[in-house]
Design a protein around this motif. Sequence first.
Motif, PDB file in Angstrom:
ATOM      1  N   PHE B  80      13.053   3.431   0.515  1.00 17.17           N
ATOM      2  CA  PHE B  80      12.569   4.497   0.015  1.00 17.17           C
ATOM      3  C   PHE B  80      12.045   5.332   1.004  1.00 17.17           C
ATOM      4  CE2 PHE B  80      14.005   2.820  -4.091  1.00 17.17           C
ATOM      5  CZ  PHE B  80      13.414   1.881  -4.351  1.00 17.17           C
ATOM      6  N   GLU B  81      11.748   6.569   0.569  1.00 16.25           N
ATOM      7  CA  GLU B  81      11.172   7.557   1.561  1.00 16.25           C
ATOM      8  C   GLU B  81       9.519   7.382   1.442  1.00 16.25           C
ATOM      9  OE1 GLU B  81      12.875  11.046   2.634  1.00 16.25           O
ATOM     10  OE2 GLU B  81      14.682  10.569   1.476  1.00 16.25           O
ATOM     11  N   ASN B  82       9.116   7.194   0.229  1.00 17.07           N
ATOM     12  CA  ASN B  82       7.882   7.054  -0.194  1.00 17.07           C
ATOM     13  C   ASN B  82       7.278   5.688  -0.340  1.00 17.07           C
ATOM     14  OD1 ASN B  82       9.360   6.978  -2.525  1.00 17.07           O
ATOM     15  ND2 ASN B  82       7.947   7.919  -3.868  1.00 17.07           N
ATOM     16  N   TRP B  83       8.167   4.500  -0.417  1.00 19.31           N
ATOM     17  CA  TRP B  83       7.609   3.333  -0.605  1.00 19.31           C
ATOM     18  C   TRP B  83       8.188   2.548   0.674  1.00 19.31           C
ATOM     19  CZ3 TRP B  83       3.829   1.848  -4.240  1.00 19.31           C
ATOM     20  CH2 TRP B  83       3.824   2.600  -5.085  1.00 19.31           C
ATOM     21  N   LYS B  84       6.978   1.643   1.217  1.00 24.32           N
ATOM     22  CA  LYS B  84       7.576   0.791   2.380  1.00 24.32           C
ATOM     23  C   LYS B  84       6.886  -0.504   2.064  1.00 24.32           C
ATOM     24  CE  LYS B  84       9.271   4.090   4.722  1.00 24.32           C
ATOM     25  NZ  LYS B  84      10.779   4.242   4.678  1.00 24.32           N
ATOM     26  N   GLN B  85       7.769  -1.652   2.630  1.00 22.49           N
ATOM     27  CA  GLN B  85       7.303  -2.990   2.103  1.00 22.49           C
ATOM     28  C   GLN B  85       6.422  -3.382   3.712  1.00 22.49           C
ATOM     29  OE1 GLN B  85      10.749  -4.911   1.305  1.00 22.49           O
ATOM     30  NE2 GLN B  85       9.685  -6.228   0.034  1.00 22.49           N
ATOM     31  N   VAL B  86       5.269  -4.288   3.351  1.00 22.10           N
ATOM     32  CA  VAL B  86       4.729  -4.429   4.439  1.00 22.10           C
ATOM     33  C   VAL B  86       5.312  -5.564   5.428  1.00 22.10           C
ATOM     34  CG1 VAL B  86       2.648  -6.115   5.171  1.00 22.10           C
ATOM     35  CG2 VAL B  86       2.705  -4.392   3.195  1.00 22.10           C
ATOM     36  N   ASP B  87       5.603  -5.226   6.607  1.00 24.37           N
ATOM     37  CA  ASP B  87       6.405  -6.171   7.616  1.00 24.37           C
ATOM     38  C   ASP B  87       7.743  -6.351   6.990  1.00 24.37           C
ATOM     39  OD1 ASP B  87       3.207  -8.221   8.295  1.00 24.37           O
ATOM     40  OD2 ASP B  87       4.362  -6.244   9.123  1.00 24.37           O
ATOM     41  N   GLY B  88       8.404  -5.355   6.514  1.00 26.96           N
ATOM     42  CA  GLY B  88       9.720  -5.355   5.819  1.00 26.96           C
ATOM     43  C   GLY B  88       9.870  -6.372   4.575  1.00 26.96           C
ATOM     44  N   ALA B  89       8.866  -7.042   4.321  1.00 28.93           N
ATOM     45  CA  ALA B  89       9.181  -7.889   3.284  1.00 28.93           C
ATOM     46  C   ALA B  89       7.782  -7.986   2.364  1.00 28.93           C
ATOM     47  CB  ALA B  89       9.494  -9.131   3.517  1.00 28.93           C
ATOM     48  N   GLY B  90       7.567  -8.414   1.302  1.00 26.12           N
ATOM     49  CA  GLY B  90       6.330  -8.461   0.616  1.00 26.12           C
ATOM     50  C   GLY B  90       5.708  -7.338  -0.107  1.00 26.12           C
ATOM     51  N   ALA B  91       4.522  -7.151  -0.213  1.00 24.46           N
ATOM     52  CA  ALA B  91       3.812  -6.028  -0.913  1.00 24.46           C
ATOM     53  C   ALA B  91       4.423  -4.686  -0.575  1.00 24.46           C
ATOM     54  CB  ALA B  91       2.451  -6.036  -0.998  1.00 24.46           C
ATOM     55  N   TRP B  92       4.764  -3.950  -1.640  1.00 27.13           N
ATOM     56  CA  TRP B  92       5.103  -2.361  -1.433  1.00 27.13           C
ATOM     57  C   TRP B  92       3.782  -1.666  -1.309  1.00 27.13           C
ATOM     58  CZ3 TRP B  92      10.096  -0.781  -0.725  1.00 27.13           C
ATOM     59  CH2 TRP B  92      10.993  -1.727  -0.993  1.00 27.13           C
ATOM     60  N   HIS B  93       3.894  -0.529  -0.362  1.00 21.07           N
ATOM     61  CA  HIS B  93       2.715   0.350  -0.456  1.00 21.07           C
ATOM     62  C   HIS B  93       3.267   1.833  -0.358  1.00 21.07           C
ATOM     63  CE1 HIS B  93       3.352  -0.122   3.844  1.00 21.07           C
ATOM     64  NE2 HIS B  93       2.810   1.139   3.986  1.00 21.07           N
ATOM     65  N   GLU B  94       2.698   2.747  -1.046  1.00 23.50           N
ATOM     66  CA  GLU B  94       3.268   4.041  -1.070  1.00 23.50           C
ATOM     67  C   GLU B  94       2.849   4.866   0.249  1.00 23.50           C
ATOM     68  OE1 GLU B  94       1.747   6.321  -4.190  1.00 23.50           O
ATOM     69  OE2 GLU B  94       3.435   7.923  -4.434  1.00 23.50           O
ATOM     70  N   VAL B  95       3.811   5.468   0.766  1.00 24.79           N
ATOM     71  CA  VAL B  95       3.505   6.266   1.998  1.00 24.79           C
ATOM     72  C   VAL B  95       3.880   7.786   1.848  1.00 24.79           C
ATOM     73  CG1 VAL B  95       4.031   4.429   3.337  1.00 24.79           C
ATOM     74  CG2 VAL B  95       5.863   6.093   2.758  1.00 24.79           C
ATOM     75  N   GLY B  96       3.138   8.757   2.448  1.00 22.92           N
ATOM     76  CA  GLY B  96       3.353  10.071   2.445  1.00 22.92           C
ATOM     77  C   GLY B  96       3.664  10.381   1.038  1.00 22.92           C
ATOM     78  N   PHE B  97       2.504  10.542   0.126  1.00 26.84           N
ATOM     79  CA  PHE B  97       2.616  10.908  -1.158  1.00 26.84           C
ATOM     80  C   PHE B  97       3.022  12.442  -1.240  1.00 26.84           C
ATOM     81  CE2 PHE B  97       2.064  11.888  -5.422  1.00 26.84           C
ATOM     82  CZ  PHE B  97       0.929  12.652  -5.771  1.00 26.84           C
ATOM     83  N   GLN B  98       4.239  12.875  -2.055  1.00 25.67           N
ATOM     84  CA  GLN B  98       4.681  13.906  -2.055  1.00 25.67           C
ATOM     85  C   GLN B  98       4.584  14.608  -3.574  1.00 25.67           C
ATOM     86  OE1 GLN B  98       8.718  15.203  -2.143  1.00 25.67           O
ATOM     87  NE2 GLN B  98       8.735  16.201  -0.471  1.00 25.67           N
TER      88      GLN B  98
END
Lengths: 131, 128
Positions: B80-98
Amino acid sequence: MKKILTVDDEASVLNVLKKMLGDRGYQVCATSNPLEIGRMLEDERPDLLILDVHMPEKDGLTLFRELKQHDRLLPVLFVTGYPNVFSVASEPMMKMWQEYFGDGNVDILYKPFLMEDLYEKVEMLIGPSAD
Amino acid sequence: MMEMTPVMRCEIMREIRVVFVRHFIDLGRLQYNLAGRAINVSGYLDRLPGSENRLTPQMVESIIRELKNIRMVTAVYAEFENWKQVDGAGAWHEVGFQKMASVGGGAPLDTSPHTLEIRTRTKPADEK
């Protein structure tokens, strides 16, 4: 060969969709008049309906609701440049989303779109032109 | 392993959309496909305009889990362009809220309702 019916009030859009999807092997029939849809669905029996939302004679969402009452399983791909038409802040859209989108036979493509995205959405709804 | 027929593929694709619709996800902002038995999904994972609640990391996790639970699906690859996982796995976090165009106002994505812009890109071949 899978058949697609496209409805858009702009002839230029219809011509492009016809060319792009025809090149991909789909059989495409098209109309710029949404009032013809009922007859064309009966005559052509398409596998997919590609529907513009903003049309002067009848808007795509009203048409969609009417068509779904006759054929719940017909896959539909909405093509629009206005994402806000799907705002669920309005109760009618909320109801429509839950009642008619919930079976998984509807998808959305926003303009402007990549050709590959159109192909992908169509294939995700009805598969390739020939199985 | 059972061979996947075209009908089975269509059924899986339908189930993918059912998951997104259940979570009020804006289908128009997502691209997804099925490569073998793996789901690839990319784009913006966002709720529909006018949705009461924004997505949370737990909801994103739940969506991914529901996609993985679709019958015959063996993997889900989400970029996703707006959701990334910590270290490629695990918890998701939102990035660059549009923020999308607001309800009842704001410019549409396409300023002309009569624009059809054709673009092409080169994509790597899907794994089968």
